[in-house]
Scaffold this motif. Structure first.
Motif, mmCIF file in Angstrom:
data_model
loop_
_atom_site.group_PDB
_atom_site.id
_atom_site.type_symbol
_atom_site.label_atom_id
_atom_site.label_comp_id
_atom_site.label_asym_id
_atom_site.label_seq_id
_atom_site.Cartn_x
_atom_site.Cartn_y
_atom_site.Cartn_z
ATOM 1 N N LYS A 171 -1.085 8.812 4.813
ATOM 2 C CA LYS A 171 0.254 8.224 4.889
ATOM 3 C C LYS A 171 0.727 8.030 6.331
ATOM 4 O O LYS A 171 1.307 6.986 6.671
ATOM 5 N N ALA A 172 0.519 9.025 7.209
ATOM 6 C CA ALA A 172 0.978 8.881 8.596
ATOM 7 C C ALA A 172 0.305 7.697 9.278
ATOM 8 O O ALA A 172 0.959 6.915 9.983
ATOM 9 N N THR A 173 -1.014 7.540 9.060
ATOM 10 C CA THR A 173 -1.733 6.426 9.668
ATOM 11 C C THR A 173 -1.244 5.092 9.110
ATOM 12 O O THR A 173 -1.103 4.105 9.844
ATOM 13 N N LEU A 174 -0.962 5.058 7.803
ATOM 14 C CA LEU A 174 -0.457 3.835 7.191
ATOM 15 C C LEU A 174 0.913 3.458 7.761
ATOM 16 O O LEU A 174 1.179 2.283 8.058
ATOM 17 N N LEU A 175 1.786 4.441 7.937
ATOM 18 C CA LEU A 175 3.098 4.169 8.535
ATOM 19 C C LEU A 175 2.946 3.669 9.974
ATOM 20 O O LEU A 175 3.677 2.779 10.417
ATOM 21 N N TYR A 176 1.995 4.253 10.704
ATOM 22 C CA TYR A 176 1.706 3.798 12.064
ATOM 23 C C TYR A 176 1.262 2.334 12.048
ATOM 24 O O TYR A 176 1.747 1.506 12.835
ATOM 25 N N GLU A 177 0.344 1.988 11.130
ATOM 26 C CA GLU A 177 -0.130 0.605 11.041
ATOM 27 C C GLU A 177 0.998 -0.338 10.654
ATOM 28 O O GLU A 177 1.082 -1.467 11.158
ATOM 29 N N LEU A 178 1.891 0.123 9.778
ATOM 30 C CA LEU A 178 3.032 -0.701 9.371
ATOM 31 C C LEU A 178 3.975 -0.922 10.547
ATOM 32 O O LEU A 178 4.505 -2.025 10.748
ATOM 33 N N GLY A 179 4.179 0.116 11.358
ATOM 34 C CA GLY A 179 4.999 -0.034 12.554
ATOM 35 C C GLY A 179 4.408 -1.040 13.522
ATOM 36 O O GLY A 179 5.132 -1.839 14.139
ATOM 37 N N ALA B 249 0.831 -1.213 0.000
ATOM 38 C CA ALA B 249 0.000 0.000 0.000
ATOM 39 C C ALA B 249 0.860 1.256 0.000
ATOM 40 O O ALA B 249 0.506 2.269 -0.612
ATOM 41 N N LEU B 250 2.011 1.188 0.682
ATOM 42 C CA LEU B 250 2.904 2.342 0.747
ATOM 43 C C LEU B 250 3.491 2.666 -0.627
ATOM 44 O O LEU B 250 3.793 3.821 -0.931
ATOM 45 N N GLU B 251 3.630 1.646 -1.486
ATOM 46 C CA GLU B 251 4.183 1.855 -2.825
ATOM 47 C C GLU B 251 3.179 2.499 -3.773
ATOM 48 O O GLU B 251 3.555 2.990 -4.837
ATOM 49 N N GLU B 252 1.898 2.518 -3.399
ATOM 50 C CA GLU B 252 0.849 2.874 -4.354
ATOM 51 C C GLU B 252 0.969 4.285 -4.951
ATOM 52 O O GLU B 252 0.815 4.396 -6.169
ATOM 53 N N PRO B 253 1.176 5.414 -4.297
ATOM 54 C CA PRO B 253 1.314 5.605 -2.839
ATOM 55 C C PRO B 253 -0.021 6.036 -2.223
ATOM 56 O O PRO B 253 -0.948 6.379 -2.955
ATOM 57 N N PRO B 254 -0.093 6.077 -0.877
ATOM 58 C CA PRO B 254 -1.307 6.586 -0.230
ATOM 59 C C PRO B 254 -1.379 8.105 -0.336
ATOM 60 O O PRO B 254 -0.365 8.761 -0.584
ATOM 61 N N SER B 255 -2.557 8.657 -0.126
ATOM 62 C CA SER B 255 -2.708 10.115 -0.109
ATOM 63 C C SER B 255 -1.988 10.685 1.109
ATOM 64 O O SER B 255 -1.783 9.985 2.104
ATOM 65 N N GLN C 185 11.827 3.080 12.533
ATOM 66 C CA GLN C 185 11.836 3.919 11.325
ATOM 67 C C GLN C 185 10.410 4.319 10.933
ATOM 68 O O GLN C 185 10.125 5.499 10.660
ATOM 69 N N HIS C 186 9.485 3.356 10.890
ATOM 70 C CA HIS C 186 8.120 3.644 10.459
ATOM 71 C C HIS C 186 7.392 4.557 11.453
ATOM 72 O O HIS C 186 6.729 5.525 11.053
ATOM 73 N N LEU C 187 7.503 4.252 12.744
ATOM 74 C CA LEU C 187 6.760 5.034 13.733
ATOM 75 C C LEU C 187 7.336 6.432 13.883
ATOM 76 O O LEU C 187 6.591 7.407 14.066
ATOM 77 N N ARG C 188 8.646 6.576 13.805
ATOM 78 C CA ARG C 188 9.253 7.907 13.863
ATOM 79 C C ARG C 188 8.779 8.758 12.685
ATOM 80 O O ARG C 188 8.445 9.933 12.840
ATOM 81 N N ALA C 189 8.721 8.151 11.489
ATOM 82 C CA ALA C 189 8.238 8.881 10.311
ATOM 83 C C ALA C 189 6.776 9.286 10.479
ATOM 84 O O ALA C 189 6.386 10.413 10.133
ATOM 85 N N ALA C 190 5.958 8.389 11.035
ATOM 86 C CA ALA C 190 4.537 8.705 11.243
ATOM 87 C C ALA C 190 4.360 9.864 12.218
ATOM 88 O O ALA C 190 3.522 10.749 12.011
ATOM 89 N N LEU C 191 5.156 9.868 13.293
ATOM 90 C CA LEU C 191 5.044 10.924 14.301
ATOM 91 C C LEU C 191 5.573 12.264 13.788
ATOM 92 O O LEU C 191 5.162 13.324 14.281
ATOM 93 N N ASP C 192 6.460 12.229 12.810
ATOM 94 C CA ASP C 192 7.066 13.462 12.306
ATOM 95 C C ASP C 192 6.213 14.155 11.252
ATOM 96 O O ASP C 192 6.581 15.242 10.798
ATOM 97 N N MET C 193 5.109 13.536 10.828
ATOM 98 C CA MET C 193 4.254 14.173 9.824
ATOM 99 C C MET C 193 2.845 14.352 10.367
ATOM 100 O O MET C 193 2.446 13.659 11.305
ATOM 101 N N PRO C 194 2.074 15.293 9.827
ATOM 102 C CA PRO C 194 0.697 15.478 10.303
ATOM 103 C C PRO C 194 -0.184 14.306 9.882
ATOM 104 O O PRO C 194 0.127 13.595 8.915
ATOM 105 N N GLY C 195 -1.273 14.102 10.625
ATOM 106 C CA GLY C 195 -2.231 13.078 10.237
ATOM 107 C C GLY C 195 -2.664 12.144 11.348
ATOM 108 O O GLY C 195 -3.705 11.489 11.238
ATOM 109 N N LEU C 196 -1.886 12.050 12.443
ATOM 110 C CA LEU C 196 -2.270 11.178 13.556
ATOM 111 C C LEU C 196 -3.085 11.964 14.578
ATOM 112 O O LEU C 196 -2.690 13.053 14.988
ATOM 113 N N ASP C 197 -4.231 11.390 15.005
ATOM 114 C CA ASP C 197 -4.974 12.028 16.089
ATOM 115 C C ASP C 197 -4.245 11.782 17.410
ATOM 116 O O ASP C 197 -3.262 11.038 17.471
#
Length: 337
Positions: free
Chosen positions: A40-48, A30-36, A61-73
């Protein structure tokens, strides 16, 4: 985006039936698709979440990237940070684990999320082999936990960490056991604090079992760690978690004096750990206990082989090793003359 949604749903179903590797493959695709950008942050969180069991470094790597971008509640930010700390710890980065939790706690409003972050910070600070102010942390922990009755999981988490800390400090064994009893429900981990529950992680029931083992409540410890093996196998968790569970059963048998049984569990713990990586905390714990057990059996040459294979010696990891790593290495050197 429709395909991203389908792959995320497939990953959720795979995780629900204990197939984290299949979930990981779906989310990586899904990350290769890519997501909107909104997803993307939620997808990286789920991947982590999917890689936590098999690859701590990738999870960081995945969770740090998710936390560094907007999108997580806020709820997901707290959960991602807690899991990030767990991944750091499995990767022998306990200081980074505690710092990540403290930083997120500083920006989190009072409530259950903040209590979870604070409990996690106490946990990973206390698991370090060397602290800047260990006695000060122990005093703060006692003030936060001693009056609690275990009415909810946040209280039970603090009581668990306090019991382990009290055991490590050599406080009265009956006090330690009483703290453990308050942390459990009818002698078992509470719902949400079990071996495979994602919110708090397997570390908390592990600490209860280790505390029981070192206060000679060996039946209770063996019962808990036996439940861990069954829970991990049913859930398809065949990585570091299952390796730790076998290692901990080896600890109980070692303390009972059942040396042959202990050796079997510890060798299996190392075999499982080798599939995940090298130099991880589970390698240190299992190798340390196995060397200790082999020395007790008078098999010095085999103990030396394990020490050499797993580089058991200085520099020691940032996480504490039970039993104490330098002491066991000293016993090995004495046995060798």
């Amino acid at each position: 985006q429709e395909l991203v949604g389908q792959l995320r749903e497939a990953a959720r179903q795979h995780l629900a039936v204990g197939a984290p590797d299949a979930a990981r493959r779906c989310l990586e695709r899904a990350l290769e698709e890519p997501p909107s950008p909104q997803v993307k942050a939620t997808l990286l969180y789920e991947l982590g979440c999917a890689t936590l069991l098999s690859s701590p470094a990738t999870t960081v790597q995945h969770l740090r990237a998710a936390l560094d971008m907007p999108g997580l509640d806020e709820e997901r930010r707290v959960d991602a940070t807690y899991r990030l700390a767990a991944a750091h710890s499995h990767n022998n980065q306990l200081k980074e684990a505690a710092l990540a939790l403290a930083a997120e706690a500083a920006r989190t409003a009072p409530g259950p999320g903040l209590m979870r972050l604070q409990a996690g910070a106490f946990l990973w600070e206390g698991m370090q082999a060397a602290e800047d102010d260990g006695p000060g942390r122990s005093a703060r922990l006692a003030r936060n936990a001693d009056h609690l009755h275990g009415r909810d999981n946040a209280e039970r988490a603090l009581l668990t960490i306090r019991a382990f800390d009290a055991m490590m400090r050599g406080e009265n064994a009956q006090l330690v056991v009483d703290l453990c009893e308050r942390a459990l429900v009818d002698g078992h981990p509470a719902r949400g604090l079990g071996w495979t529950d994602a919110e708090w992680g397997f570390e908390l029931p592990t600490l209860v079992g280790i505390t029981y083992a070192f206060t000679d409540q060996l039946d209770r410890a063996e019962q808990l760690f036996g439940e861990a093996v069954r829970a991990f196998e049913i859930s398809g968790w065949s990585g570091a978690h299952l390796a730790f569970a076998h290692t901990l059963l080896g600890l109980v048998h070692r303390r009972r004096g059942r040396l042959a049984e202990a050796e079997g569990f510890l060798r299996e713990g190392l075999r499982l750990a080798d599939r995940v990586g090298s130099g991880l905390p589970v390698h240190w714990d299992a190798a340390c206990l196995l060397i200790d057990t082999l020395l007790a059996r008078g098999r010095v040459k085999e103990a030396r082989e394990i020490a050499d294979r797993y580089a058991f010696g200085s520099p020691y990891p940032s996480a504490m090793v039970l039993p104490d790593g330098p002491c066991v290495r000293g016993r090995l050197l004495l046995a060798e003359g």
